[in-house]
Scaffold this active site. Structure first.
Site, PDB file in Angstrom:
ATOM      1  N   HIS A  94      -1.044  11.049  -3.086  1.00  0.00           N
ATOM      2  CA  HIS A  94      -1.815  11.673  -4.029  1.00  0.00           C
ATOM      3  C   HIS A  94      -1.819  13.201  -3.997  1.00  0.00           C
ATOM      4  O   HIS A  94      -1.894  13.838  -3.259  1.00  0.00           O
ATOM      5  CB  HIS A  94      -3.281  11.141  -4.108  1.00  0.00           C
ATOM      6  CG  HIS A  94      -3.749  11.253  -2.470  1.00  0.00           C
ATOM      7  ND1 HIS A  94      -3.560  10.389  -1.537  1.00  0.00           N
ATOM      8  CD2 HIS A  94      -4.805  12.204  -2.075  1.00  0.00           C
ATOM      9  CE1 HIS A  94      -4.263  10.926  -0.500  1.00  0.00           C
ATOM     10  NE2 HIS A  94      -4.799  11.944  -0.684  1.00  0.00           N
ATOM     11  N   VAL A  98      -5.852   8.953   2.890  1.00  0.00           N
ATOM     12  CA  VAL A  98      -5.409   7.570   2.304  1.00  0.00           C
ATOM     13  C   VAL A  98      -3.897   7.660   2.128  1.00  0.00           C
ATOM     14  O   VAL A  98      -3.361   8.667   1.726  1.00  0.00           O
ATOM     15  CB  VAL A  98      -5.972   7.602   1.135  1.00  0.00           C
ATOM     16  CG1 VAL A  98      -5.763   6.337   0.165  1.00  0.00           C
ATOM     17  CG2 VAL A  98      -7.680   7.575   1.039  1.00  0.00           C
TER      18      VAL A  98
HETATM   19  P1  5GP Z   1      -6.588  13.239   1.479  1.00  0.00           P
HETATM   20  O1  5GP Z   1      -7.443  13.585   2.451  1.00  0.00           O
HETATM   21  O2  5GP Z   1      -5.987  11.918   1.997  1.00  0.00           O
HETATM   22  O3  5GP Z   1      -5.641  14.139   0.909  1.00  0.00           O
HETATM   23  O4  5GP Z   1      -7.672  12.941   0.274  1.00  0.00           O
HETATM   24  C1  5GP Z   1      -8.342  11.741   0.013  1.00  0.00           C
HETATM   25  C2  5GP Z   1      -9.497  11.756  -0.805  1.00  0.00           C
HETATM   26  O5  5GP Z   1      -9.466  10.386  -1.332  1.00  0.00           O
HETATM   27  C3  5GP Z   1     -10.616  12.238  -0.629  1.00  0.00           C
HETATM   28  O6  5GP Z   1     -10.875  13.547  -1.171  1.00  0.00           O
HETATM   29  C4  5GP Z   1     -11.608  11.365  -0.680  1.00  0.00           C
HETATM   30  O7  5GP Z   1     -12.871  11.903  -1.088  1.00  0.00           O
HETATM   31  C5  5GP Z   1     -11.027  10.402  -1.669  1.00  0.00           C
HETATM   32  N1  5GP Z   1     -11.311   8.986  -1.711  1.00  0.00           N
HETATM   33  C6  5GP Z   1     -11.443   8.175  -0.741  1.00  0.00           C
HETATM   34  N2  5GP Z   1     -11.731   7.042  -0.761  1.00  0.00           N
HETATM   35  C7  5GP Z   1     -11.998   6.851  -2.461  1.00  0.00           C
HETATM   36  C8  5GP Z   1     -12.249   5.801  -3.225  1.00  0.00           C
HETATM   37  O8  5GP Z   1     -12.234   4.698  -3.056  1.00  0.00           O
HETATM   38  N3  5GP Z   1     -12.555   6.166  -4.488  1.00  0.00           N
HETATM   39  C9  5GP Z   1     -12.277   7.461  -4.910  1.00  0.00           C
HETATM   40  N4  5GP Z   1     -12.206   7.835  -6.194  1.00  0.00           N
HETATM   41  N5  5GP Z   1     -11.736   8.364  -4.113  1.00  0.00           N
HETATM   42  C10 5GP Z   1     -11.794   8.309  -2.668  1.00  0.00           C
END
Ligand code: 5GP
Length: 116
Positions: free
Chosen positions: A99, A95
Site C-alpha cells: 500500500h 499490513v
Molecule cells: P503500514 O504500517 O503497514 O505501512 O500501514 C498500515 C496502515 O493501515 C496504518 O496506517 C493503519 O492505520 C492502517 N489500517 C490498518 N487496518 C486498517 C483497516 O482495517 N482499515 C483502514 N482504513 N486502515 C487500516
C-alpha cells in the site's frame, strides 16, 4: 494469505473508499497521522515491495496516477504531499498487502522521525 486490505478492495468489509477501479482501491486510513491520509492499494494481492514483478509495473504506475488525481481532488496538489511505502519489519509494515500512503494537509516535517 488474504489481508484486511484485500477484503476492503473486494467490498467484503467497510472502508471510506475515495477511489476504485479495476486495478486499484484508495481509502481513508483508519488511524490518520495527517489531515489527509489515504491508502492506495493494488486490488491484486502483492504482500510487499519485495514481491513486485515486472508484470505489476502498469498497476504500480497507475497507483501514482491515482495518487495525483486524489491529491488534486482533495486540494493538496499545490501545497504538497508525501507518498510512502513501507516494506517489511524495519520499515514498520503492519499490513502485508502492498500500500502507498498519501499524506498531506499540513507541513509534514522531515522525512524520518529518528536519526542514527
Ligand atoms: P503500514 O504500517 O503497514 O505501512 O500501514 C498500515 C496502515 O493501515 C496504518 O496506517 C493503519 O492505520 C492502517 N489500517 C490498518 N487496518 C486498517 C483497516 O482495517 N482499515 C483502514 N482504513 N486502515 C487500516
Amino acid at each position: 494469505m488474504t489481508t484486511i486490505f484485500s477484503k476492503i478492495a473486494a467490498g467484503d468489509i467497510p472502508a471510506d473508499i475515495v477511489f476504485q477501479d479495476d486495478r486499484v482501491t484508495a481509502f481513508k486510513d483508519i488511524n490518520p497521522i495527517a489531515p489527509i491520509h489515504i491508502l492506495i492499494i493494488p486490488n491484486k494481492e502483492i504482500p510487499t515491495v519485495d514481491d513486485v514483478t515486472e508484470a505489476d509495473e502498469q498497476t504500480l504506475g497507475h497507483m501514482f496516477v491515482v495518487a495525483r488525481k486524489i491529491a488534486r481532488d482533495l486540494g493538496i496538489a499545490e501545497s504538497g504531499y508525501r507518498l510512502l511505502v513501507n516494506c517489511r519489519d524495519d520499515a514498520g509494515q503492519e499490513v502485508y498487502h502492498l500500500h502507498m500512503h498519501l499524506l498531506g494537509g499540513r507541513s509534514l516535517g522531515p522525512m524520518l522521525a529518528h536519526r542514527d
